[in-house]
Design a protein around this motif. Structure first.
Motif, PDB file in Angstrom:
ATOM      1  N   UNK A 286       0.831  -1.209   0.000  1.00 31.40           N
ATOM      2  CA  UNK A 286       0.000   0.000   0.000  1.00 31.40           C
ATOM      3  C   UNK A 286       0.863   1.254   0.000  1.00 31.40           C
ATOM      4  N   UNK A 287       1.867   1.288   0.867  1.00 32.91           N
ATOM      5  CA  UNK A 287       2.725   2.467   0.992  1.00 32.91           C
ATOM      6  C   UNK A 287       3.519   2.721  -0.278  1.00 32.91           C
ATOM      7  N   UNK A 288       4.170   1.696  -0.801  1.00 34.14           N
ATOM      8  CA  UNK A 288       5.040   1.874  -1.970  1.00 34.14           C
ATOM      9  C   UNK A 288       4.269   2.213  -3.235  1.00 34.14           C
ATOM     10  N   UNK A 289       3.101   1.594  -3.438  1.00 29.64           N
ATOM     11  CA  UNK A 289       2.337   1.885  -4.658  1.00 29.64           C
ATOM     12  C   UNK A 289       1.731   3.288  -4.611  1.00 29.64           C
ATOM     13  N   UNK A 290       1.303   3.718  -3.442  1.00 34.54           N
ATOM     14  CA  UNK A 290       0.770   5.088  -3.325  1.00 34.54           C
ATOM     15  C   UNK A 290       1.876   6.118  -3.525  1.00 34.54           C
TER      16      UNK A 290
ATOM     17  N   UNK B  77      -2.857  -2.989  -2.597  1.00 30.80           N
ATOM     18  CA  UNK B  77      -2.434  -2.173  -3.730  1.00 30.80           C
ATOM     19  C   UNK B  77      -3.217  -0.859  -3.752  1.00 30.80           C
ATOM     20  N   UNK B  78      -2.568   0.206  -4.163  1.00 31.48           N
ATOM     21  CA  UNK B  78      -3.200   1.525  -4.213  1.00 31.48           C
ATOM     22  C   UNK B  78      -4.452   1.489  -5.082  1.00 31.48           C
ATOM     23  N   UNK B  79      -5.599   1.752  -4.496  1.00 32.69           N
ATOM     24  CA  UNK B  79      -6.837   1.755  -5.254  1.00 32.69           C
ATOM     25  C   UNK B  79      -6.870   2.931  -6.226  1.00 32.69           C
TER      26      UNK B  79
ATOM     27  N   UNK C 211     -17.475  -6.263  -7.623  1.00 25.21           N
ATOM     28  CA  UNK C 211     -17.163  -6.444  -6.203  1.00 25.21           C
ATOM     29  C   UNK C 211     -15.973  -7.378  -6.030  1.00 25.21           C
ATOM     30  N   UNK C 212     -15.935  -8.436  -6.833  1.00 26.18           N
ATOM     31  CA  UNK C 212     -14.844  -9.398  -6.760  1.00 26.18           C
ATOM     32  C   UNK C 212     -13.523  -8.741  -7.136  1.00 26.18           C
ATOM     33  N   UNK C 213     -13.539  -7.976  -8.228  1.00 26.11           N
ATOM     34  CA  UNK C 213     -12.327  -7.334  -8.725  1.00 26.11           C
ATOM     35  C   UNK C 213     -11.793  -6.290  -7.758  1.00 26.11           C
ATOM     36  N   UNK C 214     -12.625  -5.324  -7.404  1.00 22.12           N
ATOM     37  CA  UNK C 214     -12.167  -4.239  -6.539  1.00 22.12           C
ATOM     38  C   UNK C 214     -11.867  -4.740  -5.135  1.00 22.12           C
ATOM     39  N   UNK C 215     -12.638  -5.714  -4.664  1.00 22.21           N
ATOM     40  CA  UNK C 215     -12.389  -6.274  -3.337  1.00 22.21           C
ATOM     41  C   UNK C 215     -11.056  -6.987  -3.266  1.00 22.21           C
ATOM     42  N   UNK C 216     -10.710  -7.734  -4.331  1.00 19.98           N
ATOM     43  CA  UNK C 216      -9.445  -8.461  -4.355  1.00 19.98           C
ATOM     44  C   UNK C 216      -8.259  -7.507  -4.344  1.00 19.98           C
ATOM     45  N   UNK C 217      -8.344  -6.452  -5.149  1.00 19.69           N
ATOM     46  CA  UNK C 217      -7.242  -5.483  -5.203  1.00 19.69           C
ATOM     47  C   UNK C 217      -7.118  -4.753  -3.871  1.00 19.69           C
ATOM     48  N   UNK C 218      -8.243  -4.401  -3.278  1.00 19.84           N
ATOM     49  CA  UNK C 218      -8.212  -3.715  -1.986  1.00 19.84           C
ATOM     50  C   UNK C 218      -7.576  -4.592  -0.916  1.00 19.84           C
ATOM     51  N   UNK C 219      -7.910  -5.882  -0.912  1.00 25.38           N
ATOM     52  CA  UNK C 219      -7.351  -6.791   0.082  1.00 25.38           C
ATOM     53  C   UNK C 219      -5.847  -6.992  -0.097  1.00 25.38           C
ATOM     54  N   UNK C 220      -5.367  -6.803  -1.316  1.00 23.87           N
ATOM     55  CA  UNK C 220      -3.929  -6.973  -1.561  1.00 23.87           C
ATOM     56  C   UNK C 220      -3.113  -5.813  -0.987  1.00 23.87           C
TER      57      UNK C 220
ATOM     58  N   UNK D 127      -0.952  -5.618 -13.060  1.00 27.44           N
ATOM     59  CA  UNK D 127      -2.352  -5.939 -12.790  1.00 27.44           C
ATOM     60  C   UNK D 127      -3.061  -6.616 -13.958  1.00 27.44           C
ATOM     61  N   UNK D 128      -2.583  -6.383 -15.178  1.00 25.23           N
ATOM     62  CA  UNK D 128      -3.300  -6.894 -16.349  1.00 25.23           C
ATOM     63  C   UNK D 128      -2.565  -8.002 -17.079  1.00 25.23           C
TER      64      UNK D 128
END
Length: 282
Positions: A21-25, A192-194, A181-190, A43-44
């Protein structure tokens, strides 16, 4: 790396997640263009997995051109065509056992590797690319008897508006009916900077003119009239069984077949899948 992001189901605190979270932001703040380029690659880019099953005897390999590049196709059997579309970081080889079953019932099983997957061309994977790939495959055949999809392949199949799928039955295995929900939830749980993730999503939206908020497999399945059978393991860790159960309860044309102990991948070749195909062609 993207597999670890999209298939991360842990809600627990971790130092690694905090560092991500810190490094990607920070990266996005200091060098936004480079950060988006790096994020797009991370991500892709799906993992190109090795074949999961032995090739069936008589398998015919070919190619279909689409705007994402060359798609590798795998065909078995003769008769009316059933299209098989795999999920994120998957490949057509996952369907080999089911393809043998389909061929034994007097049908042609036509599977393919999505753009950026398996032996197909292309680098990136996302819903617009999946849909364009499926459209190219559908254009390459005269008629379609039905479609089998797994995981993210189910979402793109429901999203596809091709005329050859309008009234055709579908067999959906471990579907992603709550895609956003699945996509954004997975990235948030990782961790990674939303904000950075949304910037990458925005670029894809602009490139393909495909608003991500328009992706709604659940409600688009609701308006399909053709018969649909969902096979979903109750313990699936990557896609929500509860959404499949809700769909079967709310939609008259949808039937749910529940499995146990098959997970997200093994379920693709379980007896319940074979029996469900037989029911759709009966």
């Amino acid at each position: 790396m993207s597999e670890k992001i999209y298939f991360n189901t842990s809600h627990k605190f971790s130092v690694k997640k905090s560092l991500v979270s810190l490094t990607t932001r920070l990266h996005h703040t200091i060098a936004p263009k480079h950060a988006k380029k790096t994020a797009r690659k991370l991500l892709l880019t799906p993992a190109r997995t090795k074949p999961k099953n032995a090739e069936p005897v008589g398998l015919i390999k070919s190619e279909v051109q689409c705007q994402e590049g060359i798609l590798k196709t795998y065909q078995l059997g003769t008769g009316p065509v059933w299209i098989l579309t795999h999920g994120w970081s998957g490949s057509a080889s996952q369907f080999y056992p089911l393809m043998e079953h389909i061929a034994s019932r007097g049908y042609t099983a036509l599977a393919y590797d999505h753009p950026g997957h398996g032996q197909s061309g292309g680098v990136y994977g996302h819903i617009p690319a999946f849909v364009h790939g499926l459209e190219a495959i559908l254009d390459s055949v005269d008629q379609v008897a039905g479609l089998v999809g797994h995981s993210m392949g189910t979402a793109s199949a429901i999203e596809c508006h091709h005329q050859k799928l309008v009234d055709k039955p579908m067999l959906l295995i471990a579907p992603v009916l709550d895609y956003l929900d699945n996509l954004f939830g997975s990235v948030a749980r990782s961790g990674y900077s939303m904000r950075l993730f949304k910037a990458v999503v925005s670029e894809v939206e602009d490139q393909y003119r495909y608003p991500i908020q328009s992706i709604d497999p659940y409600n688009k399945l609701k308006i399909r009239r053709a018969q649909t059978i969902i096979v979903h393991d109750q313990g699936d860790k990557f896609t929500k069984y509860s959404e499949s159960k809700r769909a079967a309860e709310e939609m008259d044309q949808v039937k749910l077949v529940t499995t146990h102990g098959q997970g997200h991948g093994r379920v693709m070749k379980c007896p319940e899948v074979m029996a469900s195909f037989d029911e759709l062609i009966a």
